[in-house]
Design a protein around this motif. Structure first.
Motif, PDB file in Angstrom:
ATOM      1  N   ASN A 292       0.845  -1.186   0.000  1.00 21.35           N
ATOM      2  CA  ASN A 292       0.000   0.000   0.000  1.00 21.35           C
ATOM      3  C   ASN A 292       0.885   1.242   0.000  1.00 21.35           C
ATOM      4  O   ASN A 292       2.105   1.119   0.094  1.00 21.35           O
ATOM      5  CB  ASN A 292      -0.934  -0.014   1.217  1.00 21.35           C
ATOM      6  N   VAL A 293       0.249   2.405  -0.091  1.00 21.89           N
ATOM      7  CA  VAL A 293       1.005   3.654  -0.088  1.00 21.89           C
ATOM      8  C   VAL A 293       0.518   4.550   1.048  1.00 21.89           C
ATOM      9  O   VAL A 293      -0.637   4.454   1.466  1.00 21.89           O
ATOM     10  CB  VAL A 293       0.851   4.409  -1.438  1.00 21.89           C
ATOM     11  N   ALA A 294       1.424   5.407   1.525  1.00 22.22           N
ATOM     12  CA  ALA A 294       1.102   6.307   2.634  1.00 22.22           C
ATOM     13  C   ALA A 294       1.981   7.548   2.527  1.00 22.22           C
ATOM     14  O   ALA A 294       2.972   7.542   1.778  1.00 22.22           O
ATOM     15  CB  ALA A 294       1.372   5.599   3.963  1.00 22.22           C
ATOM     16  N   PRO A 295       1.643   8.598   3.278  1.00 24.01           N
ATOM     17  CA  PRO A 295       2.558   9.748   3.322  1.00 24.01           C
ATOM     18  C   PRO A 295       3.896   9.321   3.928  1.00 24.01           C
ATOM     19  O   PRO A 295       3.946   8.383   4.736  1.00 24.01           O
ATOM     20  CB  PRO A 295       1.851  10.742   4.246  1.00 24.01           C
ATOM     21  N   LEU A 296       4.959   9.996   3.577  1.00 22.50           N
ATOM     22  CA  LEU A 296       6.280   9.716   4.147  1.00 22.50           C
ATOM     23  C   LEU A 296       6.267  10.095   5.638  1.00 22.50           C
ATOM     24  O   LEU A 296       5.457  10.909   6.072  1.00 22.50           O
ATOM     25  CB  LEU A 296       7.350  10.512   3.389  1.00 22.50           C
ATOM     26  N   PRO A 297       7.173   9.506   6.438  1.00 19.22           N
ATOM     27  CA  PRO A 297       7.176   9.768   7.887  1.00 19.22           C
ATOM     28  C   PRO A 297       7.642  11.183   8.267  1.00 19.22           C
ATOM     29  O   PRO A 297       8.261  11.882   7.465  1.00 19.22           O
ATOM     30  CB  PRO A 297       8.184   8.738   8.419  1.00 19.22           C
ATOM     31  N   SER A 298       7.387  11.536   9.531  1.00 21.97           N
ATOM     32  CA  SER A 298       7.846  12.818  10.097  1.00 21.97           C
ATOM     33  C   SER A 298       9.207  12.642  10.736  1.00 21.97           C
ATOM     34  O   SER A 298       9.570  11.547  11.156  1.00 21.97           O
ATOM     35  CB  SER A 298       6.936  13.278  11.236  1.00 21.97           C
ATOM     36  N   GLY A 299       9.910  13.745  10.878  1.00 18.85           N
ATOM     37  CA  GLY A 299      11.155  13.733  11.642  1.00 18.85           C
ATOM     38  C   GLY A 299      10.826  13.694  13.131  1.00 18.85           C
ATOM     39  O   GLY A 299       9.796  14.218  13.550  1.00 18.85           O
ATOM     40  N   ASP A 300      11.731  13.073  13.905  1.00 16.45           N
ATOM     41  CA  ASP A 300      11.522  12.963  15.347  1.00 16.45           C
ATOM     42  C   ASP A 300      12.096  14.176  16.064  1.00 16.45           C
ATOM     43  O   ASP A 300      12.971  14.042  16.908  1.00 16.45           O
ATOM     44  CB  ASP A 300      12.248  11.706  15.851  1.00 16.45           C
ATOM     45  N   VAL A 301      11.629  15.348  15.720  1.00 15.33           N
ATOM     46  CA  VAL A 301      12.139  16.573  16.346  1.00 15.33           C
ATOM     47  C   VAL A 301      10.958  17.499  16.596  1.00 15.33           C
ATOM     48  O   VAL A 301       9.871  17.266  16.067  1.00 15.33           O
ATOM     49  CB  VAL A 301      13.131  17.323  15.404  1.00 15.33           C
ATOM     50  N   GLU A 302      11.184  18.532  17.374  1.00 13.23           N
ATOM     51  CA  GLU A 302      10.136  19.519  17.585  1.00 13.23           C
ATOM     52  C   GLU A 302       9.788  20.142  16.230  1.00 13.23           C
ATOM     53  O   GLU A 302      10.688  20.522  15.475  1.00 13.23           O
ATOM     54  CB  GLU A 302      10.663  20.605  18.522  1.00 13.23           C
ATOM     55  N   GLY A 303       8.514  20.216  15.925  1.00 13.69           N
ATOM     56  CA  GLY A 303       8.120  20.778  14.630  1.00 13.69           C
ATOM     57  C   GLY A 303       8.242  19.788  13.486  1.00 13.69           C
ATOM     58  O   GLY A 303       8.061  20.152  12.325  1.00 13.69           O
ATOM     59  N   GLY A 304       8.539  18.521  13.817  1.00 12.84           N
ATOM     60  CA  GLY A 304       8.634  17.487  12.775  1.00 12.84           C
ATOM     61  C   GLY A 304       7.273  17.282  12.129  1.00 12.84           C
ATOM     62  O   GLY A 304       6.235  17.442  12.775  1.00 12.84           O
ATOM     63  N   ARG A 305       7.263  16.941  10.857  1.00 14.26           N
ATOM     64  CA  ARG A 305       6.000  16.766  10.117  1.00 14.26           C
ATOM     65  C   ARG A 305       6.305  15.928   8.885  1.00 14.26           C
ATOM     66  O   ARG A 305       7.466  15.877   8.441  1.00 14.26           O
ATOM     67  CB  ARG A 305       5.464  18.124   9.683  1.00 14.26           C
ATOM     68  N   PRO A 306       5.293  15.284   8.319  1.00 18.75           N
ATOM     69  CA  PRO A 306       5.551  14.528   7.091  1.00 18.75           C
ATOM     70  C   PRO A 306       5.818  15.518   5.950  1.00 18.75           C
ATOM     71  O   PRO A 306       5.231  16.597   5.938  1.00 18.75           O
ATOM     72  CB  PRO A 306       4.250  13.768   6.830  1.00 18.75           C
ATOM     73  N   ALA A 307       6.687  15.158   5.052  1.00 19.15           N
ATOM     74  CA  ALA A 307       6.984  16.054   3.931  1.00 19.15           C
ATOM     75  C   ALA A 307       7.129  15.257   2.646  1.00 19.15           C
ATOM     76  O   ALA A 307       7.735  14.195   2.630  1.00 19.15           O
ATOM     77  CB  ALA A 307       8.272  16.816   4.198  1.00 19.15           C
ATOM     78  N   ALA A 308       6.535  15.776   1.583  1.00 15.38           N
ATOM     79  CA  ALA A 308       6.671  15.164   0.255  1.00 15.38           C
ATOM     80  C   ALA A 308       7.201  16.230  -0.677  1.00 15.38           C
ATOM     81  O   ALA A 308       6.689  17.349  -0.696  1.00 15.38           O
ATOM     82  CB  ALA A 308       5.307  14.693  -0.239  1.00 15.38           C
ATOM     83  N   THR A 309       8.217  15.892  -1.443  1.00 20.63           N
ATOM     84  CA  THR A 309       8.716  16.848  -2.435  1.00 20.63           C
ATOM     85  C   THR A 309       7.740  16.923  -3.606  1.00 20.63           C
ATOM     86  O   THR A 309       7.254  15.899  -4.080  1.00 20.63           O
ATOM     87  CB  THR A 309      10.108  16.423  -2.937  1.00 20.63           C
ATOM     88  N   LEU A 310       7.476  18.149  -4.034  1.00 19.72           N
ATOM     89  CA  LEU A 310       6.638  18.362  -5.212  1.00 19.72           C
ATOM     90  C   LEU A 310       7.451  18.045  -6.467  1.00 19.72           C
ATOM     91  O   LEU A 310       8.550  18.555  -6.643  1.00 19.72           O
ATOM     92  CB  LEU A 310       6.178  19.827  -5.261  1.00 19.72           C
ATOM     93  N   GLY A 311       6.898  17.167  -7.290  1.00 17.66           N
ATOM     94  CA  GLY A 311       7.534  16.881  -8.572  1.00 17.66           C
ATOM     95  C   GLY A 311       6.529  17.143  -9.668  1.00 17.66           C
ATOM     96  O   GLY A 311       5.499  17.783  -9.443  1.00 17.66           O
ATOM     97  N   GLY A 312       6.792  16.602 -10.849  1.00 17.67           N
ATOM     98  CA  GLY A 312       5.813  16.694 -11.918  1.00 17.67           C
ATOM     99  C   GLY A 312       6.376  17.286 -13.189  1.00 17.67           C
ATOM    100  O   GLY A 312       7.442  17.895 -13.189  1.00 17.67           O
ATOM    101  N   TRP A 313       5.629  17.100 -14.259  1.00 12.76           N
ATOM    102  CA  TRP A 313       6.103  17.431 -15.605  1.00 12.76           C
ATOM    103  C   TRP A 313       5.082  18.235 -16.393  1.00 12.76           C
ATOM    104  O   TRP A 313       3.875  18.078 -16.215  1.00 12.76           O
ATOM    105  CB  TRP A 313       6.468  16.138 -16.330  1.00 12.76           C
TER     106      TRP A 313
END
Ligand code: GLC
Length: 435
Positions: A292-313
């Motif tokens: 299956n697919v899911a959002p990428l994980p968050s960093g284990d720090v204050e203010g950590g959050r999941p992040a996905a790089t924007l790509g596309g063509w």
């Protein structure tokens, strides 16, 4: 007899008025991109003749695959542009290139249909592709980094769901890898991603940094923030994967190398773009129905959050094309609603026309998750291409070279990021600071 002669003359007239034109489209070359492009080109040709600017054209669309790596592709385009080559008419333009390449691309707004079509597309992408009021690319598909995970193996090792943090991912990958190897699969790895020195690494690093609240290399406001404690920690974390949960060879991997291991059933997790979904689910794939697919994980720090790089063509028309109006018409057809829906269904890629996400054909399909993960795309983080144009290509090269040295153990993270900060300062002339 007279009637026949008139008919022949009429037909001849139509044929003569119909101009034969060939346009060449250099397509993407990852996954099933080329086959799809060929079938779209065929659809356009089936509709010949086309009326463009009041004239009739009989169009041949010639599809040629470009280099797989975005970095190599940019270098090739620059060579074409430098000699004003007329060889390629339609270029696939990465989301990060409009600023760098604008002068070599035509303004699509000068051709019929584009002003009318533009409002249906995501306006953020239209804005990204608009340089000094000129639309240099019509959005083709969009991308965001996502996490692929093996549902069967998570269950087998007693995990409830995909990891929420990178620390969890690292631990889960280690447990599953140890277990699978002990069970006899010596080729099994915990996590595969893109670690080669090219644009794809810049995308992975941005996700590690942004999820660790470590900024986006150069902030939209024009501050170079690449050298900060969270960025160092994030990079050290990734370097720690190499040779443990990820193969040493990961520092040579692009998208398709990661997918090869994943699709052979030899990885618990993969970072990749949405295209790998359809291929993993294809008839005969050994992981079909097992992931299956899911959002990428968050960093284990204050203010950590999941992040996905924007790509596309995007599809852009070269400034040196001999048939820009015809090329633009082809680009508009390829990116239309039907084309985007087909692309989503067959290639599992994010459409750039918002309404496609509500199409019942998509919602009732295997790729309905594209609509579910729409927020991942909408919240994705952009590489600093607009702020650093026309030098983004160089900025990215500095980022992936410096971080690649850390992944391969040639440099420590602290030194690499301190030097990277200086190098970015030198080419951009912007101030440095903390994110
Ligand atoms: C994907 C993305 C593109 C990115 C590239 C890096 O093709 O869509 O934006 O630059 O991967 O490898």
């Amino acid at each position: 007899m007279k009637k026949l002669a008139v008919l022949v003359i009429l037909l001849l007239g139509v044929a003569l008025a119909q101009q034969n034109v060939t346009v060449t489209w250099m397509t993407g070359n990852v996954g099933r991109n080329v086959d799809f492009a060929r079938s779209m080109a065929q659809r356009y040709m089936d509709l010949n003749p086309h009326t463009i600017g009041g004239q009739q054209f009989n169009v041949t669309v010639n599809v040629i695959p470009g280099p797989e790596s975005a970095t190599d592709r940019l270098a090739l385009y620059l060579q074409f542009f430098q000699v004003r080559s007329t060889e390629v008419d339609i270029f696939e333009i990465d989301v990060i290139w409009p600023g760098d390449l604008a002068e070599h691309l035509v303004d699509l707004y000068q051709f019929e249909g584009f002003r009318e079509a533009a409002p249906a597309f995501f306006q953020s992408i239209i804005q990204n592709n608009t340089v000094d009021g000129r639309l240099v690319g019509i959005p083709y598909f969009t991308d965001a980094g996502i996490l692929y995970y093996r549902t069967d193996l998570l269950e087998k090792y007693g995990f409830d769901g995909p990891p929420a943090t990178w620390t969890e991912l690292t631990e889960m990958a280690r447990v599953i890898q140890e277990g699978e190897r002990a069970a006899g699969n010596r080729d099994f790895w915990g996590f595969v991603w893109q670690g080669n020195a090219y644009e794809g690494l810049t995308c992975n690093v941005l996700e590690w940094f942004y999820s660790h609240n470590a900024g986006q290399f150069v902030e939209p406001a024009g501050i170079i923030t690449v050298n900060n404690p969270n960025a160092i920690a994030a990079l050290e974390m990734a370097a720690g994967w190499v040779g443990t949960i990820s193969p040493t060879g990961v520092t040579g991997f692009q998208e398709e190398d990661a997918r090869a291991i994943w699709q052979a059933g030899n990885a618990a997790f993969m970072r990749n773009w949405p295209y790998a979904f359809s291929l993993g689910q294809a008839e005969g794939s050994v992981i079909r129905g097992l992931f299956n697919v899911a959002p990428l994980p968050s960093g284990d720090v204050e203010g950590g959050r999941p992040a996905a790089t924007l790509g596309g063509w995007q599809l852009g028309v070269g400034a040196y094309s001999l048939n820009p109006a015809v090329a633009a018409d082809v680009a508009l057809f390829i990116t239309n609603y039907e084309g985007q829906l087909r692309r989503a269904l067959e290639l599992s890629q994010f459409p750039t026309i918002a309404a496609v996400y509500e199409d019942p054909a998509l919602l009732e399909s295997e790729v309905a998750w594209l609509a579910e993960l729409l927020p991942v795309f909408l919240n994705s983080v952009a590489r600093p291409s607009t702020i650093s144009a026309p030098q983004y290509g160089e900025v990215s090269r500095l980022v992936f070279s410096a971080t690649h040295d850390v992944l391969t153990g040639r440099e420590d993270a602290e030194t690499a990021l301190a030097i990277l900060e200086l190098d970015l300062e030198a080419i951009l002339g912007l101030p440095t600071g903390q994110p």
